[in-house]
Motif scaffolding. Sequence first.
Motif, PDB file in Angstrom:
ATOM      1  N   SER A  47      11.448 -19.855  55.738  1.00 11.92           N
ATOM      2  CA  SER A  47      11.642 -18.845  56.783  1.00 11.92           C
ATOM      3  C   SER A  47      12.812 -17.899  56.523  1.00 11.92           C
ATOM      4  O   SER A  47      13.096 -17.041  57.352  1.00 11.92           O
ATOM      5  CB  SER A  47      11.796 -19.512  58.156  1.00 11.92           C
ATOM      6  N   GLY A  48      13.487 -18.050  55.398  1.00 11.72           N
ATOM      7  CA  GLY A  48      14.534 -17.100  55.026  1.00 11.72           C
ATOM      8  C   GLY A  48      15.955 -17.543  55.308  1.00 11.72           C
ATOM      9  O   GLY A  48      16.884 -16.743  55.228  1.00 11.72           O
ATOM     10  N   LYS A  49      16.156 -18.815  55.599  1.00  5.55           N
ATOM     11  CA  LYS A  49      17.497 -19.316  55.907  1.00  5.55           C
ATOM     12  C   LYS A  49      18.451 -19.154  54.723  1.00  5.55           C
ATOM     13  O   LYS A  49      19.569 -18.667  54.886  1.00  5.55           O
ATOM     14  CB  LYS A  49      17.436 -20.796  56.307  1.00  5.55           C
ATOM     15  N   SER A  50      18.008 -19.557  53.552  1.00  8.76           N
ATOM     16  CA  SER A  50      18.860 -19.477  52.357  1.00  8.76           C
ATOM     17  C   SER A  50      19.176 -18.026  52.018  1.00  8.76           C
ATOM     18  O   SER A  50      20.295 -17.698  51.632  1.00  8.76           O
ATOM     19  CB  SER A  50      18.189 -20.151  51.164  1.00  8.76           C
ATOM     20  N   TYR A  51      18.182 -17.161  52.171  1.00 14.39           N
ATOM     21  CA  TYR A  51      18.393 -15.733  51.914  1.00 14.39           C
ATOM     22  C   TYR A  51      19.451 -15.187  52.875  1.00 14.39           C
ATOM     23  O   TYR A  51      20.386 -14.489  52.459  1.00 14.39           O
ATOM     24  CB  TYR A  51      17.077 -14.959  52.071  1.00 14.39           C
ATOM     25  N   LEU A  52      19.323 -15.506  54.158  1.00 12.25           N
ATOM     26  CA  LEU A  52      20.291 -15.029  55.144  1.00 12.25           C
ATOM     27  C   LEU A  52      21.683 -15.593  54.875  1.00 12.25           C
ATOM     28  O   LEU A  52      22.683 -14.865  54.980  1.00 12.25           O
ATOM     29  CB  LEU A  52      19.823 -15.387  56.557  1.00 12.25           C
ATOM     30  N   GLY A  53      21.762 -16.873  54.521  1.00 15.03           N
ATOM     31  CA  GLY A  53      23.056 -17.466  54.188  1.00 15.03           C
ATOM     32  C   GLY A  53      23.682 -16.801  52.973  1.00 15.03           C
ATOM     33  O   GLY A  53      24.882 -16.495  52.965  1.00 15.03           O
ATOM     34  N   SER A  54      22.885 -16.540  51.947  1.00 15.30           N
ATOM     35  CA  SER A  54      23.372 -15.850  50.746  1.00 15.30           C
ATOM     36  C   SER A  54      23.829 -14.436  51.079  1.00 15.30           C
ATOM     37  O   SER A  54      24.876 -13.981  50.616  1.00 15.30           O
ATOM     38  CB  SER A  54      22.274 -15.795  49.676  1.00 15.30           C
ATOM     39  N   ALA A  55      23.032 -13.732  51.890  1.00 12.75           N
ATOM     40  CA  ALA A  55      23.377 -12.359  52.268  1.00 12.75           C
ATOM     41  C   ALA A  55      24.671 -12.324  53.061  1.00 12.75           C
ATOM     42  O   ALA A  55      25.507 -11.425  52.874  1.00 12.75           O
ATOM     43  CB  ALA A  55      22.240 -11.729  53.075  1.00 12.75           C
ATOM     44  N   LEU A  56      24.871 -13.308  53.920  1.00  8.24           N
ATOM     45  CA  LEU A  56      26.099 -13.356  54.712  1.00  8.24           C
ATOM     46  C   LEU A  56      27.311 -13.647  53.836  1.00  8.24           C
ATOM     47  O   LEU A  56      28.378 -13.041  54.013  1.00  8.24           O
ATOM     48  CB  LEU A  56      25.959 -14.413  55.802  1.00  8.24           C
ATOM     49  N   ALA A  57      27.157 -14.549  52.864  1.00 10.16           N
ATOM     50  CA  ALA A  57      28.251 -14.838  51.936  1.00 10.16           C
ATOM     51  C   ALA A  57      28.598 -13.593  51.116  1.00 10.16           C
ATOM     52  O   ALA A  57      29.770 -13.261  50.914  1.00 10.16           O
ATOM     53  CB  ALA A  57      27.877 -15.998  51.017  1.00 10.16           C
ATOM     54  N   LYS A  58      27.577 -12.894  50.659  1.00  8.36           N
ATOM     55  CA  LYS A  58      27.800 -11.667  49.885  1.00  8.36           C
ATOM     56  C   LYS A  58      28.502 -10.610  50.744  1.00  8.36           C
ATOM     57  O   LYS A  58      29.446  -9.953  50.292  1.00  8.36           O
ATOM     58  CB  LYS A  58      26.462 -11.136  49.374  1.00  8.36           C
ATOM     59  N   GLN A  59      28.067 -10.471  51.991  1.00  7.78           N
ATOM     60  CA  GLN A  59      28.686  -9.513  52.903  1.00  7.78           C
ATOM     61  C   GLN A  59      30.157  -9.870  53.137  1.00  7.78           C
ATOM     62  O   GLN A  59      31.024  -8.998  53.170  1.00  7.78           O
ATOM     63  CB  GLN A  59      27.923  -9.486  54.232  1.00  7.78           C
ATOM     64  N   ALA A  60      30.437 -11.154  53.298  1.00  9.24           N
ATOM     65  CA  ALA A  60      31.816 -11.600  53.483  1.00  9.24           C
ATOM     66  C   ALA A  60      32.665 -11.223  52.270  1.00  9.24           C
ATOM     67  O   ALA A  60      33.802 -10.741  52.419  1.00  9.24           O
ATOM     68  CB  ALA A  60      31.852 -13.111  53.717  1.00  9.24           C
ATOM     69  N   CYS A  61      32.121 -11.411  51.072  1.00  5.54           N
ATOM     70  CA  CYS A  61      32.857 -11.032  49.851  1.00  5.54           C
ATOM     71  C   CYS A  61      33.133  -9.527  49.828  1.00  5.54           C
ATOM     72  O   CYS A  61      34.217  -9.095  49.430  1.00  5.54           O
ATOM     73  CB  CYS A  61      32.080 -11.447  48.610  1.00  5.54           C
ATOM     74  N   GLN A  62      32.159  -8.740  50.266  1.00  7.62           N
ATOM     75  CA  GLN A  62      32.354  -7.288  50.307  1.00  7.62           C
ATOM     76  C   GLN A  62      33.436  -6.897  51.308  1.00  7.62           C
ATOM     77  O   GLN A  62      34.064  -5.857  51.161  1.00  7.62           O
ATOM     78  CB  GLN A  62      31.035  -6.582  50.610  1.00  7.62           C
ATOM     79  N   HIS A  63      33.664  -7.749  52.309  1.00 11.77           N
ATOM     80  CA  HIS A  63      34.749  -7.527  53.264  1.00 11.77           C
ATOM     81  C   HIS A  63      36.046  -8.209  52.794  1.00 11.77           C
ATOM     82  O   HIS A  63      36.984  -8.350  53.557  1.00 11.77           O
ATOM     83  CB  HIS A  63      34.355  -8.055  54.649  1.00 11.77           C
ATOM     84  N   ARG A  64      36.036  -8.665  51.543  1.00  7.89           N
ATOM     85  CA  ARG A  64      37.188  -9.296  50.897  1.00  7.89           C
ATOM     86  C   ARG A  64      37.578 -10.652  51.487  1.00  7.89           C
ATOM     87  O   ARG A  64      38.733 -11.036  51.510  1.00  7.89           O
ATOM     88  CB  ARG A  64      38.388  -8.352  50.870  1.00  7.89           C
ATOM     89  N   TYR A  65      36.575 -11.365  51.975  1.00  5.70           N
ATOM     90  CA  TYR A  65      36.782 -12.744  52.402  1.00  5.70           C
ATOM     91  C   TYR A  65      36.380 -13.667  51.263  1.00  5.70           C
ATOM     92  O   TYR A  65      35.474 -13.361  50.490  1.00  5.70           O
ATOM     93  CB  TYR A  65      35.929 -13.085  53.631  1.00  5.70           C
ATOM     94  N   ARG A  66      37.040 -14.792  51.184  1.00  6.24           N
ATOM     95  CA  ARG A  66      36.727 -15.789  50.167  1.00  6.24           C
ATOM     96  C   ARG A  66      35.561 -16.635  50.674  1.00  6.24           C
ATOM     97  O   ARG A  66      35.706 -17.408  51.622  1.00  6.24           O
ATOM     98  CB  ARG A  66      37.961 -16.655  49.915  1.00  6.24           C
ATOM     99  N   ALA A  67      34.392 -16.447  50.070  1.00  2.00           N
ATOM    100  CA  ALA A  67      33.179 -17.122  50.521  1.00  2.00           C
ATOM    101  C   ALA A  67      32.615 -18.008  49.417  1.00  2.00           C
ATOM    102  O   ALA A  67      32.782 -17.725  48.227  1.00  2.00           O
ATOM    103  CB  ALA A  67      32.138 -16.084  50.953  1.00  2.00           C
TER     104      ALA A  67
END
Length: 184
Positions: A47-67
């Motif tokens: 259902s896309g859980k892993s994709y959403l989790g990966s996308a959120l981690a990537k977004q956090a990195c783009q905001h300069r958070y350590r993910a």
Amino acid sequence: MRYPNADLRCVDMLEQRGLDRGVIAQLGTCQFITRHMNVVFQGFTGSGKSYLGSALAKQACQHRYRAHYIRMPDLEETWTAAKDKPAGREKWLRKYSTFTLLVIDEWLLDPPTDDVRSMLLELLERRYDATSTVFCTQYAKKDWHQRLGGGVHADAIMDRIVHNTLWIETGDVNMREHTAAAAG
């Protein structure tokens, strides 16, 4: 990450999934991280859980958070390996408790052992109200206590998760099947 090219802007908002575009956009701001909130993506296989989790981690990195993204079986494996190193478990706990965003995929896929339950309690205690954790799981919140073995450890682990968490159901549409059908 499971999906290194995952992007919140490219999430398929297929109506049957029931995802709220506004909620997904809000997650993309990473304000939940500054508020030390957790996120649970819960839904059926594919259902896309892993994709959403990966996308959120990537977004956090783009905001300069350590993910950091990790599957629950791999988290357990690294915990087991840490016991054979000098001060290994303390170093392990320090490492995983300091990621600003930790994405745990396949959360509770297998019931944790007593040792893993103790680790989860300590890890989530250290992360509580200081960092954010994303849980990707097939199991509804009502099933977590039993999956965590019941009893006081399950109570304590749940207490450190449920009170400050955004719960998002990813639905029952198998996105792998949907994407393959759309491509074919």
